[in-house]
Design a protein around this motif. Structure first.
Motif, PDB file in Angstrom:
ATOM      1  N   GLU A 161       3.229 -13.031  28.909  1.00 41.43           N
ATOM      2  CA  GLU A 161       1.855 -12.775  29.324  1.00 41.43           C
ATOM      3  C   GLU A 161       1.067 -12.091  28.217  1.00 41.43           C
ATOM      4  N   CYS A 162      -0.192 -12.505  28.067  1.00 39.86           N
ATOM      5  CA  CYS A 162      -1.141 -11.813  27.207  1.00 39.86           C
ATOM      6  C   CYS A 162      -0.563 -11.596  25.807  1.00 39.86           C
ATOM      7  N   TYR A 163      -0.520 -10.353  25.343  1.00 44.89           N
ATOM      8  CA  TYR A 163       0.020 -10.096  24.009  1.00 44.89           C
ATOM      9  C   TYR A 163       1.527 -10.296  23.946  1.00 44.89           C
ATOM     10  N   GLY A 164       2.191 -10.409  25.089  1.00 44.89           N
ATOM     11  CA  GLY A 164       3.614 -10.738  25.094  1.00 44.89           C
ATOM     12  C   GLY A 164       3.882 -12.121  24.540  1.00 44.89           C
ATOM     13  N   VAL A 165       2.870 -12.997  24.570  1.00 46.62           N
ATOM     14  CA  VAL A 165       3.025 -14.353  24.034  1.00 46.62           C
ATOM     15  C   VAL A 165       3.248 -14.302  22.516  1.00 46.62           C
ATOM     16  N   LYS A 185       2.347 -26.614  24.157  1.00 43.36           N
ATOM     17  CA  LYS A 185       1.060 -26.202  24.711  1.00 43.36           C
ATOM     18  C   LYS A 185       1.225 -24.777  25.240  1.00 43.36           C
ATOM     19  N   VAL A 186       0.349 -23.877  24.799  1.00 40.21           N
ATOM     20  CA  VAL A 186       0.452 -22.480  25.213  1.00 40.21           C
ATOM     21  C   VAL A 186      -0.931 -21.890  25.464  1.00 40.21           C
ATOM     22  N   THR A 187      -0.944 -20.776  26.174  1.00 39.36           N
ATOM     23  CA  THR A 187      -2.141 -19.958  26.292  1.00 39.36           C
ATOM     24  C   THR A 187      -1.774 -18.537  25.897  1.00 39.36           C
ATOM     25  N   GLY A 188      -2.746 -17.662  25.860  1.00 40.30           N
ATOM     26  CA  GLY A 188      -2.516 -16.278  25.467  1.00 40.30           C
ATOM     27  C   GLY A 188      -3.858 -15.602  25.241  1.00 40.30           C
ATOM     28  N   HIS A 189      -3.836 -14.341  24.940  1.00 34.98           N
ATOM     29  CA  HIS A 189      -5.048 -13.542  24.799  1.00 34.98           C
ATOM     30  C   HIS A 189      -6.002 -14.177  23.783  1.00 34.98           C
ATOM     31  N   PRO A 190      -7.191 -14.633  24.208  1.00 35.43           N
ATOM     32  CA  PRO A 190      -8.113 -15.311  23.291  1.00 35.43           C
ATOM     33  C   PRO A 190      -8.945 -14.330  22.478  1.00 35.43           C
ATOM     34  N   ILE A 191      -9.484 -14.802  21.388  1.00 31.53           N
ATOM     35  CA  ILE A 191     -10.316 -13.961  20.535  1.00 31.53           C
ATOM     36  C   ILE A 191     -11.537 -13.454  21.299  1.00 31.53           C
ATOM     37  N   ASP A 192     -12.003 -14.233  22.277  1.00 32.73           N
ATOM     38  CA  ASP A 192     -13.158 -13.829  23.080  1.00 32.73           C
ATOM     39  C   ASP A 192     -12.886 -12.559  23.876  1.00 32.73           C
ATOM     40  N   TYR A 193     -11.610 -12.290  24.173  1.00 29.86           N
ATOM     41  CA  TYR A 193     -11.234 -11.149  24.991  1.00 29.86           C
ATOM     42  C   TYR A 193     -10.832  -9.931  24.151  1.00 29.86           C
ATOM     43  N   ASP A 194     -10.790 -10.081  22.829  1.00 28.16           N
ATOM     44  CA  ASP A 194     -10.351  -8.978  21.979  1.00 28.16           C
ATOM     45  C   ASP A 194     -11.378  -7.843  21.963  1.00 28.16           C
ATOM     46  N   TYR A 195     -10.883  -6.625  21.980  1.00 33.94           N
ATOM     47  CA  TYR A 195     -11.746  -5.459  21.843  1.00 33.94           C
ATOM     48  C   TYR A 195     -12.247  -5.344  20.394  1.00 33.94           C
ATOM     49  N   LEU A 196     -13.453  -4.901  20.229  1.00 31.06           N
ATOM     50  CA  LEU A 196     -13.937  -4.490  18.911  1.00 31.06           C
ATOM     51  C   LEU A 196     -13.508  -3.063  18.624  1.00 31.06           C
ATOM     52  N   ASP A 197     -13.298  -2.298  19.700  1.00 30.33           N
ATOM     53  CA  ASP A 197     -12.819  -0.925  19.592  1.00 30.33           C
ATOM     54  C   ASP A 197     -12.212  -0.545  20.937  1.00 30.33           C
ATOM     55  N   GLY A 198     -11.145   0.234  20.906  1.00 30.36           N
ATOM     56  CA  GLY A 198     -10.568   0.715  22.153  1.00 30.36           C
ATOM     57  C   GLY A 198      -9.196   0.161  22.482  1.00 30.36           C
ATOM     58  N   THR A 199      -8.577  -0.612  21.561  1.00 30.00           N
ATOM     59  CA  THR A 199      -7.206  -1.072  21.789  1.00 30.00           C
ATOM     60  C   THR A 199      -6.294   0.145  21.792  1.00 30.00           C
ATOM     61  N   GLY A 200      -5.667   0.410  22.924  1.00 32.26           N
ATOM     62  CA  GLY A 200      -4.962   1.678  23.083  1.00 32.26           C
ATOM     63  C   GLY A 200      -3.479   1.537  23.323  1.00 32.26           C
ATOM     64  N   PHE A 201      -2.754   2.605  23.031  1.00 33.20           N
ATOM     65  CA  PHE A 201      -1.313   2.656  23.208  1.00 33.20           C
ATOM     66  C   PHE A 201      -0.935   3.983  23.854  1.00 33.20           C
ATOM     67  N   SER A 261       0.830 -17.020  29.947  1.00 32.96           N
ATOM     68  CA  SER A 261      -0.233 -16.513  30.813  1.00 32.96           C
ATOM     69  C   SER A 261      -1.256 -15.789  29.950  1.00 32.96           C
ATOM     70  N   ARG A 262      -2.542 -16.105  30.140  1.00 32.93           N
ATOM     71  CA  ARG A 262      -3.570 -15.637  29.222  1.00 32.93           C
ATOM     72  C   ARG A 262      -3.757 -14.136  29.217  1.00 32.93           C
ATOM     73  N   SER A 263      -3.969 -13.550  30.386  1.00 31.34           N
ATOM     74  CA  SER A 263      -4.244 -12.110  30.443  1.00 31.34           C
ATOM     75  C   SER A 263      -4.128 -11.623  31.889  1.00 31.34           C
ATOM     76  N   THR A 264      -4.662 -10.437  32.136  1.00 35.72           N
ATOM     77  CA  THR A 264      -4.457  -9.732  33.403  1.00 35.72           C
ATOM     78  C   THR A 264      -4.722 -10.590  34.634  1.00 35.72           C
ATOM     79  N   ALA A 265      -5.860 -11.260  34.667  1.00 34.17           N
ATOM     80  CA  ALA A 265      -6.254 -12.014  35.860  1.00 34.17           C
ATOM     81  C   ALA A 265      -5.305 -13.153  36.185  1.00 34.17           C
ATOM     82  N   SER A 266      -4.493 -13.562  35.217  1.00 35.14           N
ATOM     83  CA  SER A 266      -3.568 -14.685  35.419  1.00 35.14           C
ATOM     84  C   SER A 266      -2.189 -14.235  35.885  1.00 35.14           C
ATOM     85  N   SER A 267      -1.972 -12.935  36.057  1.00 32.81           N
ATOM     86  CA  SER A 267      -0.633 -12.404  36.292  1.00 32.81           C
ATOM     87  C   SER A 267      -0.011 -12.861  37.613  1.00 32.81           C
TER      88      SER A 267
END
Length: 287
Positions: A161-165, A185-201, A261-267
């Motif tokens: 899922e998401c960045y796990g891809v 054929k795969v999906t995963g976190h798209p560039i459209d969904y990337d943060y410009l700031d705020g990627t947290g750990f 799976s692309r991201s959260t909403a697809s879980s």
């Protein structure tokens, strides 16, 4: 009873991306095992526990009251207390500079082959949970790559899922270095969904070995380390495809043995589809 192995980062997983497939597997009556890179208890990202959290790229809330509560409940329980340690399970690959490199690698592959043949056979599927933490300790973790390749060798499904891809893009035999998802054929976190700031750990980390200081709570890294969509587009090659389905609420792709799976909403959909793969033999979905 089928047994599913869930892999989580120690630097912060997204709650719904655990809850979606986990609830589906629980409902199907599967046995669940948890795995982290070093056997440390995984930490949910705080924003994935916070209902109403506004996702900047999407401009809307991505954490519902229900999912936030479920994430807090599993974090408060003892279910994730003792995950299996990948570092204790899979061996460290030798450096090419080793004076005994050839012998070391022969021993390495013997150990890997033995784990696959005698231990991975006990599992029916692998799930790699997403969240920003996967960027840190899963994406370029060669032990994860060997784990993924083991499931591929056994022809068993791998859901990411998401960045796990990212683990699938980078997983490859060290000898030919070609991505396992080449031609897929795969999906995963798209560039459209990337943060410009705020990627947290978040997690139990510190430079001095304590659980305070660096990593004690939320760390803002800015933008993601890399744009996953671009990496996936390159990894699948000319005969594969990255399918982002941006503009659609969800994106889940099955090109067996991979479920992406692309991201959260697809879980939740990812969990449902994983069960269909295991129970109905589904090999293609979403394309």
């Amino acid at each position: 009873m089928k047994k599913v192995l869930f892999v989580l980062s120690e630097w912060g997983y997204w709650g719904e991306e655990l809850i979606g497939p986990l609830e589906a597997c629980d409902a199907a009556g599967y046995e669940i095992a948890f795995l982290t890179p070093n056997g440390k208890r995984p930490t949910p990202l705080s924003v994935s526990c916070t209902p109403g959290y506004l996702d900047p790229p999407l401009g809307r809330s991505v954490t519902s009251e229900e999912m936030g509560q479920k994430t807090r409940q599993i974090d408060d329980s003892n279910r994730l207390d003792s995950p299996k340690s990948l570092a204790d399970w899979f061996p460290q690959r030798a450096y090419p500079s080793s004076p005994t490199y050839l012998r070391d690698m022969e021993a390495y592959y013997k150990k890997i082959d033995k784990i696959v043949a005698e231990e991975l056979v006990a599992y029916d599927a692998l799930v790699i949970v997403g969240g920003s933490g996967a960027l840190v300790d899963l994406a370029n973790n060669h032990r994860i790559h060997e784990l993924v390749m083991g499931f591929v060798k056994l022809n068993k499904p791998i859901a990411a899922e998401c960045y796990g891809v990212s683990c699938l893009a980078f997983a490859r035999d060290f000898r030919d270095k070609k991505s396992l998802i080449w031609g897929k054929k795969v999906t995963g976190h798209p560039i459209d969904y990337d943060y410009l700031d705020g990627t947290g750990f978040e997690g139990h980390h510190a430079i001095d070995g304590s659980k305070k200081g660096f990593g004690d709570g939320y760390i803002n890294f800015g933008a993601p380390f890399y744009p996953l969509e671009y990496i996936l587009r390159d990894a699948v090659g000319p005969d594969g495809a990255y399918i982002g389905r941006v503009g659609h609420e969800t994106s889940v792709i099955v090109d067996y043995p991979f479920i992406t799976s692309r991201s959260t909403a697809s879980s939740v959909e990812c969990g449902r589809v994983l069960v269909e793969v295991l129970e109905k033999g589904l090999t293609r979905y979403g394309w």
